[in-house]
Design an enzyme around this catalytic site. Structure first.
Site, mmCIF file in Angstrom:
data_model
loop_
_atom_site.group_PDB
_atom_site.id
_atom_site.type_symbol
_atom_site.label_atom_id
_atom_site.label_comp_id
_atom_site.label_asym_id
_atom_site.label_seq_id
_atom_site.Cartn_x
_atom_site.Cartn_y
_atom_site.Cartn_z
ATOM 1 N N ARG A 65 0.777 -1.172 0.177
ATOM 2 C CA ARG A 65 0.040 -0.092 -0.004
ATOM 3 C C ARG A 65 1.048 1.207 0.082
ATOM 4 O O ARG A 65 0.584 2.216 -0.877
ATOM 5 C CB ARG A 65 -0.953 -0.139 1.221
ATOM 6 C CG ARG A 65 -1.828 1.168 1.739
ATOM 7 C CD ARG A 65 -2.770 1.384 0.315
ATOM 8 N NE ARG A 65 -3.115 2.767 -0.109
ATOM 9 C CZ ARG A 65 -4.212 3.257 0.172
ATOM 10 N NH1 ARG A 65 -5.138 2.517 0.407
ATOM 11 N NH2 ARG A 65 -4.348 4.639 -0.318
ATOM 12 N N LEU A 93 -5.976 8.418 0.544
ATOM 13 C CA LEU A 93 -4.770 8.604 0.313
ATOM 14 C C LEU A 93 -3.751 8.531 1.521
ATOM 15 O O LEU A 93 -4.211 9.235 2.681
ATOM 16 C CB LEU A 93 -4.756 10.406 -0.221
ATOM 17 C CG LEU A 93 -5.489 10.477 -1.506
ATOM 18 C CD1 LEU A 93 -6.003 11.923 -1.426
ATOM 19 C CD2 LEU A 93 -4.940 9.882 -2.587
ATOM 20 N N ASN A 107 -11.212 17.472 -1.371
ATOM 21 C CA ASN A 107 -12.098 16.394 -1.707
ATOM 22 C C ASN A 107 -13.482 16.740 -1.570
ATOM 23 O O ASN A 107 -13.986 17.620 -0.701
ATOM 24 C CB ASN A 107 -11.909 15.095 -1.160
ATOM 25 C CG ASN A 107 -12.298 13.766 -1.602
ATOM 26 O OD1 ASN A 107 -12.684 13.897 -2.825
ATOM 27 N ND2 ASN A 107 -12.488 12.748 -0.929
ATOM 28 N N HIS A 109 -17.310 15.258 -0.900
ATOM 29 C CA HIS A 109 -18.018 14.064 -0.417
ATOM 30 C C HIS A 109 -19.709 14.277 -0.464
ATOM 31 O O HIS A 109 -20.141 15.416 0.078
ATOM 32 C CB HIS A 109 -17.743 13.826 1.203
ATOM 33 C CG HIS A 109 -18.324 12.583 1.819
ATOM 34 N ND1 HIS A 109 -17.873 11.235 1.444
ATOM 35 C CD2 HIS A 109 -18.924 12.512 2.598
ATOM 36 C CE1 HIS A 109 -18.572 10.591 2.090
ATOM 37 N NE2 HIS A 109 -19.373 11.032 2.755
ATOM 38 N N SER A 136 -20.171 17.864 1.163
ATOM 39 C CA SER A 136 -19.111 18.870 1.768
ATOM 40 C C SER A 136 -17.744 18.761 0.722
ATOM 41 O O SER A 136 -17.591 17.794 0.211
ATOM 42 C CB SER A 136 -18.937 18.053 3.194
ATOM 43 O OG SER A 136 -19.970 17.889 3.813
ATOM 44 N N ASP A 141 -7.246 14.937 5.211
ATOM 45 C CA ASP A 141 -6.186 14.846 6.454
ATOM 46 C C ASP A 141 -6.042 13.060 6.236
ATOM 47 O O ASP A 141 -6.830 12.320 5.504
ATOM 48 C CB ASP A 141 -6.557 15.502 7.639
ATOM 49 C CG ASP A 141 -7.626 14.768 8.162
ATOM 50 O OD1 ASP A 141 -8.258 15.628 9.309
ATOM 51 O OD2 ASP A 141 -8.235 13.822 7.793
ATOM 52 N N GLY A 143 -7.273 11.152 8.148
ATOM 53 C CA GLY A 143 -8.716 10.393 8.414
ATOM 54 C C GLY A 143 -9.458 10.063 7.415
ATOM 55 O O GLY A 143 -9.105 10.257 6.272
ATOM 56 N N ASP A 145 -12.617 11.002 5.471
ATOM 57 C CA ASP A 145 -13.311 12.313 5.456
ATOM 58 C C ASP A 145 -13.563 13.256 6.530
ATOM 59 O O ASP A 145 -14.584 13.614 6.970
ATOM 60 C CB ASP A 145 -14.789 11.842 4.938
ATOM 61 C CG ASP A 145 -14.716 10.974 3.744
ATOM 62 O OD1 ASP A 145 -15.620 9.970 3.507
ATOM 63 O OD2 ASP A 145 -13.955 11.299 2.899
#
Ligand code: GRF
Length: 191
Positions: A65, A93, A107, A109, A136, A141, A143, A145
């Site tokens: 990964r 990411l 991003n 969402h 949104s 970051d 996490g 979303d």
């Protein structure tokens, strides 16, 4: 002129909104590259049609990964982006990617974060029975979303909505919001 690299995994209608805004002169930014993890992503064909260079970094099951994150970061870096835009990119990411473009990845969402994060935001909102959901745009970051929210718009849920019908109305909102957030993004932001 802000250099944008857009990450796609699917049909690419959010990418198309950015391409159309750039072409019509309503967005002072240039999509300089479109990168996907899916070789057959519709977004790649949209980029080709617009004359935008593309690249594919396939995520082959079982590959390391972190190595994939580094390969993706190298591929995106080669386009020298000011801002990286996730537009229907369906992979998380990892640190190697995030560290390469600190504070410069956004991003979109299809839910009102922090509600309904993850890959089934529309389906989860519908299943929960909310009367209002939405979209949104946030800074990515480490996490899922969880990053700083930059913009949100509500979308009412209709009694006869299916996941598809609701998602399409949410996407209408996402397309405009994403263009607006990119437009407002400061030029040459360090990070
Ligand atoms: C958007 O709703 C985005 O928020 C979600 O996937 C959808 C992508 O749509 N992650 P498209 O491929 O741009 O049409």
């Amino acid at each position: 002129m802000k250099r944008l690299v857009v990450l796609v995994s699917g049909t690419g209608t959010l990418l198309q909104a950015l391409l159309d805004a750039e072409a019509s002169g309503t967005l002072e930014a240039q999509v300089v590259g479109v990168v996907s993890d899916q070789p057959d992503a519709g977004g790649l064909a949209r980029a080709d049609k617009a004359g935008v260079p593309t690249a594919v970094v396939p995520f082959v099951r079982g590959t390391d990964r972190d190595a994939w994150d580094v390969a993706l970061a190298d591929t995106v870096d080669a386009f020298r982006p000011d801002l990286v835009v996730g537009a229907g990119f369906m992979k998380l990411l990892g640190a190697a990617f995030l560290d390469r473009f600190p504070g410069r990845i956004i991003n979109s969402h299809p839910a009102l974060l922090p509600s309904f994060p993850g890959v089934h935001g529309v389906r989860d909102a519908l299943a929960y029975g909310v009367k209002v959901t939405g979209a949104s745009v946030f800074v990515v970051d480490e996490g899922v979303d969880t990053g700083r929210i930059l913009a949100q718009e509500p979308v009412r849920v209709r009694p006869d909505d299916t996941e598809e019908s609701l998602h399409e109305r949410v996407k209408v909102v996402e397309r405009q919001m994403l263009v607006d957030v990119v437009r407002a993004w400061p030029d040459n932001r360090a990070s």
